[in-house]
Design an enzyme around this catalytic site. Sequence first.
Site, short mmCIF file in Angstrom:
data_model
loop_
_atom_site.label_atom_id
_atom_site.label_comp_id
_atom_site.label_asym_id
_atom_site.label_seq_id
_atom_site.Cartn_x
_atom_site.Cartn_y
_atom_site.Cartn_z
N HIS A 232 -18.34 24.70 5.17
CA HIS A 232 -17.79 23.76 6.15
C HIS A 232 -18.68 22.60 6.61
O HIS A 232 -19.08 22.53 7.76
CB HIS A 232 -17.26 24.50 7.38
CG HIS A 232 -18.11 25.63 7.90
ND1 HIS A 232 -19.44 25.50 8.18
CD2 HIS A 232 -17.79 26.92 8.16
CE1 HIS A 232 -19.90 26.66 8.62
NE2 HIS A 232 -18.94 27.54 8.61
N ASP A 305 -11.72 28.34 6.13
CA ASP A 305 -12.38 28.97 7.28
C ASP A 305 -11.33 29.55 8.24
O ASP A 305 -11.48 29.50 9.45
CB ASP A 305 -13.32 28.00 8.01
CG ASP A 305 -14.27 28.72 8.96
OD1 ASP A 305 -14.29 29.97 8.98
OD2 ASP A 305 -14.99 28.02 9.71
N HIS A 309 -7.79 34.67 15.84
CA HIS A 309 -8.22 35.28 17.10
C HIS A 309 -6.97 35.64 17.90
O HIS A 309 -6.02 34.84 17.95
CB HIS A 309 -9.06 34.30 17.93
CG HIS A 309 -10.41 34.03 17.36
ND1 HIS A 309 -11.41 34.98 17.31
CD2 HIS A 309 -10.93 32.91 16.80
CE1 HIS A 309 -12.49 34.45 16.75
NE2 HIS A 309 -12.23 33.20 16.42
ZN LIG Z 1 -19.09 29.41 9.34
#
Ligand SMILES: [Zn+2]
Length: 430
Positions: A232, A305, A309
């Site tokens: 990232h 990524d 949550h």
């Molecule tokens: Zn990371």
Amino acid sequence: MSTTNYLIRNARILGGDPQDIRITDGVIAEIGASLEAKGEREIAADGLIALPGLVDLHTHLREPGREDAETVLTGTQAAAKGGFTAVHAMANTFPVADTAGVVEQVWRLGRESGYCDVQPIGAVTVGLEGKQLAELGAMADSAAQVRVFSDDGKCVDDAVIMRRALEYVKAFGGVVAQHAQEPRLTQGAQMNEGVVSGELGLAGWPAVAEESIIARDVLLAAHVGSRLHICHLSTAGSVEIIRWAKSKGWDVTAEVTPHHLLLTDELVRSYDAVYKVNPPLRTEADVMALREALADGTIDIVATDHAPHPAEDKACEWAAAAMGMVGLETALCVVQSAMVDTGLMGWAEVAERMSAKPAAISGIPGHGRPVSVGEPANLVLFDADYRGEVNPDAFATRSRNTPFRGMDLPGRVVATFLRGNATVLDGELV
Ligand SMILES: [Zn+2]
């Protein structure tokens, strides 16, 4: 899973002219105009783009340990709905995937799910604590055949440990994927350090915290002659360092997330923790540099990524909220919006950066192959003309922390095939 054979009608492979694709026993058996049906189930794909099944090098599946956020089953279902046929599961689970036992458990759960292949990533250090190398060799030799190692979520900040890891993985053609975040420079950091953080009074996360680790690690990788991948990328400066390392001929690859291609730190003004992510959303100039670098190949791949949550970990004050965004089900739409509809890339480049190259970096067999006769039928059919609002209620992921809720994003995954088995048809899980 069915063992049906399929005849896909009028699909535009990599956006080219319409052709029929015959899938027989899990393999692309024939491609051509007006193929004669041989009792297959026919799929009308008029106007749809056919791409090789997408491969994600950076997915958090949360199992074992945080099944309230995601499981291997729900995560692979979300992947299939996003057009993915393989995902790489990050090691920051509970327990951490730092032994052969844990990576084999994740690998088996993936095989049982059937919705997409799951290739575990092994931790670089025991417990992600950055102090002692994990059993890299045992994980490489395990049934999971781990080749990618990462402490993602945490940076391998000790230069000696990083050097040893880079040296160790050479023995079996592995790669170390670094989460570049200098820990001291980012202590208590809440968002990108810049104009907006100054105005909001939130602790800043300077670009140099990412760039200094990348600079160190490309030099280390060159020094020991090993292979390095940077997770990232989020800053224009990081792009410059990767560009320089590649100009030297060093074996360095890099990824960018969909959200860093589209969103900026201006969104943090809302104090909505859905925009809290690691690395943080940066500035418009960074976004433009990342897009340009992805288009010219300096950044090799898009990786989601995907970081689910549960609502309670996001529905709190900014400082206390968890970092991360779900991304599997919107990745291709965001890439269309940021890269294709802007004229920066065509569909062949999308296939390269979201399928072929990530598969090559990890060495996962049977994925990232061209849409050609004789290849495994890992395919996605995508309606690039579709327009609609992102509706998280329709997601397959167990979590809803998407920054794209309600946004108009182009495109829709219509069908996904994993080795000839439909995992998604008409946009729904099979
Ligand atoms: Zn990371």
